[in-house]
Design an enzyme around this catalytic site. Structure first.
Site, PDB file in Angstrom:
ATOM      1  N   HIS A 169      96.118  13.732 -20.107  1.00  0.00           N
ATOM      2  CA  HIS A 169      96.901  12.489 -20.073  1.00  0.00           C
ATOM      3  C   HIS A 169      95.923  11.350 -19.744  1.00  0.00           C
ATOM      4  O   HIS A 169      94.939  11.562 -19.038  1.00  0.00           O
ATOM      5  CB  HIS A 169      97.933  12.641 -18.960  1.00  0.00           C
ATOM      6  CG  HIS A 169      98.949  11.552 -18.851  1.00  0.00           C
ATOM      7  ND1 HIS A 169      98.679  10.346 -18.248  1.00  0.00           N
ATOM      8  CD2 HIS A 169     100.246  11.496 -19.236  1.00  0.00           C
ATOM      9  CE1 HIS A 169      99.776   9.594 -18.269  1.00  0.00           C
ATOM     10  NE2 HIS A 169     100.733  10.266 -18.873  1.00  0.00           N
ATOM     11  N   ASP A 175      95.321  18.149 -12.335  1.00  0.00           N
ATOM     12  CA  ASP A 175      96.464  17.267 -12.538  1.00  0.00           C
ATOM     13  C   ASP A 175      97.688  18.162 -12.704  1.00  0.00           C
ATOM     14  O   ASP A 175      97.881  18.781 -13.758  1.00  0.00           O
ATOM     15  CB  ASP A 175      96.208  16.410 -13.784  1.00  0.00           C
ATOM     16  CG  ASP A 175      97.428  15.589 -14.186  1.00  0.00           C
ATOM     17  OD1 ASP A 175      98.498  15.768 -13.577  1.00  0.00           O
ATOM     18  OD2 ASP A 175      97.289  14.786 -15.125  1.00  0.00           O
ATOM     19  N   GLN A 226     102.563  18.178 -14.694  1.00  0.00           N
ATOM     20  CA  GLN A 226     103.458  18.943 -15.581  1.00  0.00           C
ATOM     21  C   GLN A 226     103.525  20.414 -15.178  1.00  0.00           C
ATOM     22  O   GLN A 226     103.915  21.268 -15.977  1.00  0.00           O
ATOM     23  CB  GLN A 226     102.989  18.824 -17.039  1.00  0.00           C
ATOM     24  CG  GLN A 226     103.028  17.421 -17.588  1.00  0.00           C
ATOM     25  CD  GLN A 226     104.449  16.893 -17.788  1.00  0.00           C
ATOM     26  OE1 GLN A 226     105.412  17.658 -17.839  1.00  0.00           O
ATOM     27  NE2 GLN A 226     104.587  15.581 -17.906  1.00  0.00           N
ATOM     28  N   LYS A 269     108.899  13.742 -11.459  1.00  0.00           N
ATOM     29  CA  LYS A 269     108.924  14.769 -12.504  1.00  0.00           C
ATOM     30  C   LYS A 269     109.410  16.107 -11.941  1.00  0.00           C
ATOM     31  O   LYS A 269     109.422  17.115 -12.631  1.00  0.00           O
ATOM     32  CB  LYS A 269     107.530  14.941 -13.103  1.00  0.00           C
ATOM     33  CG  LYS A 269     107.057  13.706 -13.884  1.00  0.00           C
ATOM     34  CD  LYS A 269     105.706  13.977 -14.511  1.00  0.00           C
ATOM     35  CE  LYS A 269     105.031  12.723 -15.024  1.00  0.00           C
ATOM     36  NZ  LYS A 269     105.662  12.162 -16.221  1.00  0.00           N
ATOM     37  N   CYS A 329     100.794   9.179 -24.122  1.00  0.00           N
ATOM     38  CA  CYS A 329      99.714   8.853 -23.172  1.00  0.00           C
ATOM     39  C   CYS A 329      98.571   9.855 -23.320  1.00  0.00           C
ATOM     40  O   CYS A 329      97.956  10.262 -22.326  1.00  0.00           O
ATOM     41  CB  CYS A 329     100.190   8.837 -21.733  1.00  0.00           C
ATOM     42  SG  CYS A 329     101.376   7.554 -21.397  1.00  0.00           S
TER      43      CYS A 329
HETATM   44  N1  PLP Z   1      99.363  13.527 -15.819  1.00  0.00           N
HETATM   45  C1  PLP Z   1     100.219  14.140 -16.647  1.00  0.00           C
HETATM   46  C2  PLP Z   1      99.850  15.467 -17.244  1.00  0.00           C
HETATM   47  C3  PLP Z   1     101.440  13.535 -16.946  1.00  0.00           C
HETATM   48  O1  PLP Z   1     102.295  14.141 -17.777  1.00  0.00           O
HETATM   49  C4  PLP Z   1     101.750  12.291 -16.367  1.00  0.00           C
HETATM   50  C5  PLP Z   1     103.000  11.591 -16.700  1.00  0.00           C
HETATM   51  O2  PLP Z   1     103.578  11.776 -17.751  1.00  0.00           O
HETATM   52  C6  PLP Z   1     100.826  11.704 -15.497  1.00  0.00           C
HETATM   53  C7  PLP Z   1      99.646  12.358 -15.243  1.00  0.00           C
HETATM   54  C8  PLP Z   1     101.101  10.402 -14.835  1.00  0.00           C
HETATM   55  O3  PLP Z   1     102.146  10.536 -13.914  1.00  0.00           O
HETATM   56  P1  PLP Z   1     102.782   9.255 -13.203  1.00  0.00           P
HETATM   57  O4  PLP Z   1     103.136   8.301 -14.290  1.00  0.00           O
HETATM   58  O5  PLP Z   1     103.967   9.805 -12.482  1.00  0.00           O
HETATM   59  O6  PLP Z   1     101.740   8.702 -12.291  1.00  0.00           O
END
Ligand code: PLP
Length: 408
Positions: free
Chosen positions: A122, A199, A202, A225, A363
């Site tokens: 992401h 990270d 997900q 999430k 993203c």
């Molecule tokens: N990393 C991953 C794999 C994500 O799917 C997301 C959000 O979709 C993020 C980071 C960013 O999360 P946040 O927008 O809650 O900071």
């Protein structure tokens, strides 16, 4: 026992109708819905014991501070961190990764060093590292992704060098669902002398996570999430590493003593929690964790795997649709294209049928390029989704293909 009816009862929003149809919410990867008990818990805190935390000697401040520190313990238990001070509350995964990139980078990254990411990250797990590399004169390297959506781990010996300071990798891809072999990656990185940030945005809502078993150095996730509120997240870091990192924001609560000559910093985790935190949101996160724990992460994982494998099977069999990624281990996230149909048009038509899906570049632009597309359609499941909703999705997609696909 997994009680679907009871679970769906907890989410009043699932009874909403959209354009005259029952809501079919398949955009859980973007944000899940929240159960009433999380909303009620936050409501109750606002109505009965709202006061700023860690500051007052008065009753309400103590109640609220205690509730926040209980939430920290719950977060600690949830990912099995060794100590509560290894749990830093942030605004979400993005802020957690930015904090780690800035602060770890200040302490440990020098010109000529390398940061390793993967081709399925992401943007939140790419851009902060890119910014760090620009600031420090370091280089960003990338582990490539196979056609089936798996990391080419055989490339690791080439990519991990004595200059590698850190590997940043998604536990589960937000586009392909692929669950990465994170423990194997941590071992390889550590053997090369590099740290690892995972990270978990997900992953935490789909499978049991144990940061001690993973031996990762950092782990980041967002409350919204995982059935919790917006505006709250967690950065886990190993204590000895966090202790050697400088604060990244200055202000209240991160200080011990301030004079115009010199400021000394607070102990962990407060060193990294400048300013008034979202203390009501933190209480909501604690409640969301309690909720998940009451159902059990293994039961949730089994339920979602059943949903996702049925959905994959049905989607794969649908003529005119191309699935992206086919990793054997995957979270309930499925992305696909319908050749000749713009994802935005497909998403708009599905919306008219009450079906919420994600469309766009997710993203993850570099991953879109990897698959030769500019955008995709994504369905992402949560435990409250049903097999009937998969049927409704498939009917909807058949209508999209019949109406919009040039080859039909
Ligand atoms: N990393 C991953 C794999 C994500 O799917 C997301 C959000 O979709 C993020 C980071 C960013 O999360 P946040 O927008 O809650 O900071």
């Amino acid at each position: 026992m997994f009680n679907l009816d009871r679970i769906r009862e907890e989410f009043p929003i699932l009874k909403e109708r959209v354009h005259g149809h029952p809501l079919v919410y398949l955009d859980n990867g973007a944000t899940t819905q929240r159960p009433a008990r999380v909303i009620n818990k936050m409501n109750d805190a606002y109505l009965r014991y709202n006061a700023n935390v860690h500051r007052g000697v008065h009753h309400l401040s103590n109640l609220c501070t205690d509730a926040n520190e209980r939430a920290r313990q719950r977060a600690r238990d949830f990912i099995n961190a060794q100590r509560a001070e290894e749990i830093i509350f942030t605004r979400g995964t993005t802020e957690s990764i930015n904090l780690a990139a800035y602060s770890y980078g200040e302490a440990f990254v020098r010109p000529g060093d390398e940061i390793l990411v993967t081709g399925m990250e992401h943007h939140a797990n790419i851009v902060p590292w890119q910014m760090l590399c620009e600031r420090k004169g370091a280089t960003l390297k990338v582990i490539p992704v196979s056609d089936s959506g798996e990391l080419l781990v055989e490339e690791l010996p080439r990519l991990l060098t004595p200059a590698t300071r850190l590997l940043a990798v998604a536990h589960a891809s937000n586009v392909l669902g692929t669950i990465n072999p994170v423990r194997q990656l941590v071992d390889a990185a550590h053997a090369a002398g590099a740290r690892v940030l995972i990270d978990g945005a997900q992953a935490v809502q789909h499978l049991p996570v144990d940061v001690q078993a993973l031996d990762c150095d950092f782990y980041a996730f967002s409350a919204h999430k995982m059935y919790g509120p917006t505006g709250v997240g967690v950065l886990y870091g190993k204590r000895e590493l966090l202790a050697d990192m400088p604060p990244w924001q200055g202000g209240g609560e991160m200080i011990k003593e301030v004079s115009f000559e010199r400021t000394t910093y607070n102990d962990l985790p407060f060193k990294f929690e400048a300013g008034t935190p979202d203390f009501i949101g933190v209480i909501g996160l604690g409640e969301a964790i309690d909720y998940l724990s009451s159902i059990g992460m293994s039961a949730i994982a089994a339920r979602e795997e059943a949903l996702a494998s049925r959905a994959r099977e049905r989607l794969r069999a649908l003529p005119g649709l191309v699935l992206h990624g086919d990793a054997p281990l995957a979270s309930p996230v499925i992305s696909f294209s319908i050749p000749g149909v713009h994802p935005l048009d497909a998403g708009t038509l599905l919306d008219r049928l009450g079906i919420a899906v994600r469309t766009g570049q997710m993203c993850a632009e570099p991953l879109m390029h990897r698959y030769g597309v500019t955008s995709m359609i994504r369905v992402s499941f949560a435990m409250y989704n049903t097999f009937e909703e998969i049927d409704i999705l498939l009917d909807g997609l058949q209508r999209v293909i019949a109406l919009l696909s040039p080859s039909r």
